[in-house]
Design a protein around this motif. Structure first.
Motif, PDB file in Angstrom:
ATOM      1  N   ALA A   1       0.825  -1.200   0.000  1.00 13.21           N
ATOM      2  CA  ALA A   1       0.000   0.000   0.000  1.00 13.21           C
ATOM      3  C   ALA A   1       0.855   1.245   0.000  1.00 13.21           C
ATOM      4  N   ALA A   2       0.318   2.316  -0.585  1.00 16.76           N
ATOM      5  CA  ALA A   2       0.917   3.651  -0.503  1.00 16.76           C
ATOM      6  C   ALA A   2      -0.108   4.571   0.132  1.00 16.76           C
ATOM      7  N   LEU A   3       0.321   5.265   1.184  1.00 19.86           N
ATOM      8  CA  LEU A   3      -0.596   6.102   1.944  1.00 19.86           C
ATOM      9  C   LEU A   3       0.172   7.272   2.534  1.00 19.86           C
ATOM     10  N   LYS A   4      -0.379   8.470   2.432  1.00 20.80           N
ATOM     11  CA  LYS A   4       0.215   9.633   3.070  1.00 20.80           C
ATOM     12  C   LYS A   4      -0.861  10.685   3.282  1.00 20.80           C
ATOM     13  N   ALA A   5      -0.613  11.578   4.224  1.00 23.30           N
ATOM     14  CA  ALA A   5      -1.491  12.720   4.425  1.00 23.30           C
ATOM     15  C   ALA A   5      -1.129  13.819   3.437  1.00 23.30           C
ATOM     16  N   GLY A   6      -2.085  14.700   3.160  1.00 25.68           N
ATOM     17  CA  GLY A   6      -1.855  15.805   2.251  1.00 25.68           C
ATOM     18  C   GLY A   6      -2.235  15.469   0.821  1.00 25.68           C
ATOM     19  N   PRO A   7      -1.752  16.251  -0.156  1.00 26.77           N
ATOM     20  CA  PRO A   7      -2.127  16.016  -1.555  1.00 26.77           C
ATOM     21  C   PRO A   7      -1.678  14.635  -2.038  1.00 26.77           C
ATOM     22  N   VAL A   8      -2.589  13.910  -2.672  1.00 26.75           N
ATOM     23  CA  VAL A   8      -2.254  12.585  -3.188  1.00 26.75           C
ATOM     24  C   VAL A   8      -2.582  12.413  -4.669  1.00 26.75           C
ATOM     25  N   ALA A   9      -3.361  13.322  -5.247  1.00 24.54           N
ATOM     26  CA  ALA A   9      -3.666  13.266  -6.676  1.00 24.54           C
ATOM     27  C   ALA A   9      -3.922  14.682  -7.171  1.00 24.54           C
ATOM     28  N   CYS A  10      -3.512  14.941  -8.399  1.00 23.10           N
ATOM     29  CA  CYS A  10      -3.544  16.302  -8.934  1.00 23.10           C
ATOM     30  C   CYS A  10      -4.947  16.760  -9.312  1.00 23.10           C
ATOM     31  N   ALA A  11      -5.138  18.062  -9.240  1.00 29.88           N
ATOM     32  CA  ALA A  11      -6.280  18.685  -9.901  1.00 29.88           C
ATOM     33  C   ALA A  11      -5.997  18.712 -11.399  1.00 29.88           C
ATOM     34  N   SER A  12      -7.037  18.553 -12.199  1.00 30.46           N
ATOM     35  CA  SER A  12      -6.854  18.661 -13.646  1.00 30.46           C
ATOM     36  C   SER A  12      -8.159  19.086 -14.293  1.00 30.46           C
ATOM     37  N   ARG A  13      -8.058  19.584 -15.493  1.00 30.02           N
ATOM     38  CA  ARG A  13      -9.260  19.916 -16.261  1.00 30.02           C
ATOM     39  C   ARG A  13      -8.916  19.979 -17.737  1.00 30.02           C
ATOM     40  N   GLY A  14      -9.877  19.596 -18.564  1.00 28.42           N
ATOM     41  CA  GLY A  14      -9.709  19.672 -20.006  1.00 28.42           C
ATOM     42  C   GLY A  14     -10.185  21.022 -20.518  1.00 28.42           C
ATOM     43  N   MET A  15      -9.330  21.716 -21.235  1.00 24.13           N
ATOM     44  CA  MET A  15      -9.625  23.059 -21.754  1.00 24.13           C
ATOM     45  C   MET A  15      -9.790  22.992 -23.267  1.00 24.13           C
ATOM     46  N   ARG A  16     -10.904  23.500 -23.784  1.00 19.57           N
ATOM     47  CA  ARG A  16     -11.159  23.534 -25.220  1.00 19.57           C
ATOM     48  C   ARG A  16     -11.154  24.988 -25.681  1.00 19.57           C
ATOM     49  N   LEU A  17     -10.234  25.323 -26.567  1.00 26.01           N
ATOM     50  CA  LEU A  17     -10.102  26.679 -27.095  1.00 26.01           C
ATOM     51  C   LEU A  17     -10.505  26.680 -28.570  1.00 26.01           C
ATOM     52  N   THR A  18     -11.429  27.569 -28.928  1.00 31.08           N
ATOM     53  CA  THR A  18     -11.820  27.723 -30.330  1.00 31.08           C
ATOM     54  C   THR A  18     -11.454  29.126 -30.794  1.00 31.08           C
ATOM     55  N   LEU A  19     -10.738  29.202 -31.904  1.00 32.05           N
ATOM     56  CA  LEU A  19     -10.329  30.463 -32.516  1.00 32.05           C
ATOM     57  C   LEU A  19     -11.128  30.627 -33.804  1.00 32.05           C
ATOM     58  N   THR A  20     -11.897  31.702 -33.901  1.00 29.78           N
ATOM     59  CA  THR A  20     -12.789  31.869 -35.044  1.00 29.78           C
ATOM     60  C   THR A  20     -12.470  33.150 -35.804  1.00 29.78           C
ATOM     61  N   GLY A  21     -12.198  32.989 -37.107  1.00 24.30           N
ATOM     62  CA  GLY A  21     -11.969  34.126 -37.993  1.00 24.30           C
ATOM     63  C   GLY A  21     -12.962  34.092 -39.146  1.00 24.30           C
ATOM     64  N   ARG A  22     -12.448  34.033 -40.397  1.00 26.19           N
ATOM     65  CA  ARG A  22     -13.326  34.007 -41.563  1.00 26.19           C
ATOM     66  C   ARG A  22     -12.622  33.257 -42.684  1.00 26.19           C
ATOM     67  N   THR A  23     -13.327  32.331 -43.291  1.00 26.83           N
ATOM     68  CA  THR A  23     -12.739  31.578 -44.399  1.00 26.83           C
ATOM     69  C   THR A  23     -12.614  32.456 -45.639  1.00 26.83           C
ATOM     70  N   ALA A  24     -11.767  31.999 -46.555  1.00 32.69           N
ATOM     71  CA  ALA A  24     -11.590  32.676 -47.839  1.00 32.69           C
ATOM     72  C   ALA A  24     -11.154  31.639 -48.874  1.00 32.69           C
ATOM     73  N   HIS A  25     -11.190  32.043 -50.130  1.00 35.69           N
ATOM     74  CA  HIS A  25     -10.665  31.166 -51.179  1.00 35.69           C
ATOM     75  C   HIS A  25      -9.163  31.024 -50.961  1.00 35.69           C
ATOM     76  N   ALA A  26      -8.649  29.824 -51.193  1.00 30.23           N
ATOM     77  CA  ALA A  26      -7.227  29.586 -50.952  1.00 30.23           C
ATOM     78  C   ALA A  26      -6.332  30.437 -51.840  1.00 30.23           C
ATOM     79  N   SER A  27      -6.875  30.920 -52.963  1.00 36.09           N
ATOM     80  CA  SER A  27      -6.076  31.783 -53.842  1.00 36.09           C
ATOM     81  C   SER A  27      -6.057  33.230 -53.365  1.00 36.09           C
ATOM     82  N   MET A  28      -6.962  33.561 -52.419  1.00 35.87           N
ATOM     83  CA  MET A  28      -7.054  34.941 -51.919  1.00 35.87           C
ATOM     84  C   MET A  28      -7.156  34.920 -50.396  1.00 35.87           C
ATOM     85  N   PRO A  29      -6.166  34.362 -49.704  1.00 33.01           N
ATOM     86  CA  PRO A  29      -6.256  34.220 -48.247  1.00 33.01           C
ATOM     87  C   PRO A  29      -6.372  35.555 -47.525  1.00 33.01           C
TER      88      PRO A  29
END
Length: 382
Positions: free
Chosen positions: A170-198
Motif C-alpha cells: 500500500a501507498a498512503l500519506k497525508a496531504g495532496p495525493v492526486a492532482c487537480a486537472s481539467r480539459g480546456m477547449r479553445l476555439t479560434l474563429t476568424g473568416r474563411t476565404a478562397h485559398a487563392s485569396m487568403p
C-alpha cells in the motif's frame, strides 16, 4: 468479519462478469442494476438509488448510535478498445474496465458479504458505488444530490489499485495525493476565404501555431509541490480538409494539471489570458470551455491515521511511494463533507499501466482490499 475462500472465488468470478459488460461514465444503469442484484443477499438496511445519476449506496445499520463511515467504489469504465486475450475481455467494442473499477466494486461487494454475517456494533457502514469517476463529474453529482444528506458521512475512505507498486503493498500519506486537472477547449474563429485569396479571410493559423508551445510553457511539470503545473496539448485541428479553402477556424484541446486547487486556478487564468491575447492579435474571436474537471485529492490526517492502523493490523506493507500522483481522482471532493483518505494498493510491478488497452485488475487484491476496509469499519464502528 472474515471472507471465506468460497466468498473470494465468487467475488473474483463476479469481477470478471463486470469486466465483460462495462459501461461508460454516466451510462452505468446496467452495472448499477447488477450491483444491486449481487448485493441483495447481504440484506442491507437501506438502498439509496439514483445518486448523482446511476450511483447507489448500501446502508448497514449498527445496533447503537455512532458515526457513519462511507466506503467508495466506482461504476464506470473507459472508452478504450481492450486488446487483452483474457477469457473475460470486454464484450462491448470500444469500452473496457482498464482502470480496475471492476475490482474496486468486487472489494466493496466483499465488505458487504462480511457485513451480512455481522453488522457493526454502532453507527452505520455505507457502501457507495459512484458513477462517472472517469470524467470527474460523478463525485460532484453525488454530493449535490439531495439524497446524499440522508447518508452524510463522518469519515470517507477509498482505494485505487496501482500498477508499478509491488502486488499487495500500500501507498498512503497525508496531504495532496492526486492532482487537480481539467480539459480546456479553445476555439479560434476568424473568416474563411478562397485559398487563392487568403488575405480576404481571417486565418487562425498564426495564433494556433503560437498557442500550442505557449500553453505548454505555462506548465512544464517538475517537482510535485505547491508550484507544480503541467499543460499537455492533446488535440488540435484547423480548417476544412480542402485545398481550396483558407481556414477560418481552429480548435485546441489541452489538459491543465496542478497539485493544488489554488495553483490550478492561477494556471487556468494564465491559459485563458494567453489564448485571448494571441487571438486578439490576429483579430480572432475566442471561446473557452472545460470538461473532465477534477479537484485536487487531499488526504485528511485523521482519516489517514485510521487507514494506517488498519493496514498495519492486517499486515499490509505500506509506504508513500507513488503519492502524490500525477493522475487525478474525483474522490477528493468528499473531503469537503468529512475527513477522507484514499490509499493505493499495489497491482504488481510488471503489470500494464492503468488505461493501457491490455490492463486487467489482479483478483488477489480483492481479499486484501476488503480486509483493510473491514478493519477500518471494525475500528470505528466496533
Amino acid at each position: 468479519m472474515l471472507l471465506s475462500g468460497d466468498d473470494l472465488s465468487a467475488l473474483a468470478a463476479w469481477r470478471k462478469a463486470l469486466h465483460r459488460a462495462p459501461d461508460l461514465s454516466g451510462r452505468e444503469e446496467a452495472t448499477a442494476r447488477e450491483v444491486r442484484r449481487f448485493l441483495a443477499p447481504t440484506r442491507p438496511d437501506r438502498i439509496v438509488t439514483g445518486l448523482g445519476g446511476h450511483g447507489l449506496a448500501f446502508v448497514y445499520q449498527g445496533a447503537g448510535p455512532g458515526p457513519t463511515v462511507l466506503l467508495r467504489a466506482e461504476l464506470d469504465a473507459l472508452p478504450i478498445e481492450e486488446v487483452s486475450t483474457v477469457a473475460h475481455r470486454s464484450d462491448r467494442p470500444g469500452v473496457a474496465h482498464l482502470c480496475g473499477h471492476d475490482g474496486h466494486m468486487a472489494i466493496l461487494a466483499g465488505v458487504a458479504r462480511a457485513l451480512a454475517a455481522e453488522r457493526p456494533k454502532r453507527g452505520r457502514a455505507v457502501l457507495l458505488f459512484q458513477p462517472a469517476e472517469e470524467d470527474g463529474s460523478g463525485a460532484e453529482a453525488v454530493l449535490a444530490d439531495p439524497k446524499f444528506s440522508d447518508i452524510a458521512p463522518d469519515f470517507c475512505f477509498a482505494l485505487h489499485n496501482m500498477p508499478g507498486l509491488p502486488l499487495g503493498t500500500a501507498a498512503l500519506k497525508a496531504g495532496p495525493v492526486a492532482c487537480a486537472s481539467r480539459g480546456m477547449r479553445l476555439t479560434l474563429t476568424g473568416r474563411t476565404a478562397h485559398a487563392s485569396m487568403p488575405g480576404q479571410g481571417v486565418s487562425p493559423m498564426a495564433a494556433l501555431a503560437a498557442l500550442m508551445p505557449a500553453l505548454t510553457a505555462l506548465g512544464k511539470g517538475g517537482s510535485l509541490d505547491e508550484r507544480f503545473a503541467m499543460v499537455t496539448v492533446t488535440h488540435a485541428e484547423m480548417g476544412a480538409r480542402s485545398f481550396g479553402v483558407a481556414p477560418g477556424e481552429a480548435e485546441v484541446w489541452a489538459t491543465l494539471r496542478a497539485l493544488t486547487d489554488a495553483r490550478m486556478e492561477r494556471l487556468r487564468a494564465a491559459a485563458e489570458a494567453l489564448a485571448r491575447r494571441l487571438a486578439d492579435a490576429e483579430s480572432l474571436a475566442t471561446t473557452i470551455g472545460y470538461s473532465d474537471a477534477f479537484a485536487a485529492c487531499v488526504n485528511a490526517p485523521a482519516a489517514v491515521a485510521r487507514l494506517a492502523a488498519a493496514l498495519d493490523a492486517e499486515g499490509v506493507p505500506r509506504g508513500e511511494a507513488g503519492q502524490p500522483m500525477l493522475a487525478s481522482e474525483d474522490f477528493g471532493v468528499f473531503g469537503r463533507v468529512a475527513p477522507s483518505a484514499l490509499f493505493l494498493l499495489g497491482a504488481g510491478e510488471d503489470r500494464p499501466g492503468l488505461h493501457n488497452p491490455d490492463y486487467d485488475f489482479p483478483d488477489a487484491l480483492i481479499g486484501i482490499g476488503a480486509r483493510v476496509f473491514l478493519r477500518v469499519l471494525c475500528d470505528l464502528l466496533g
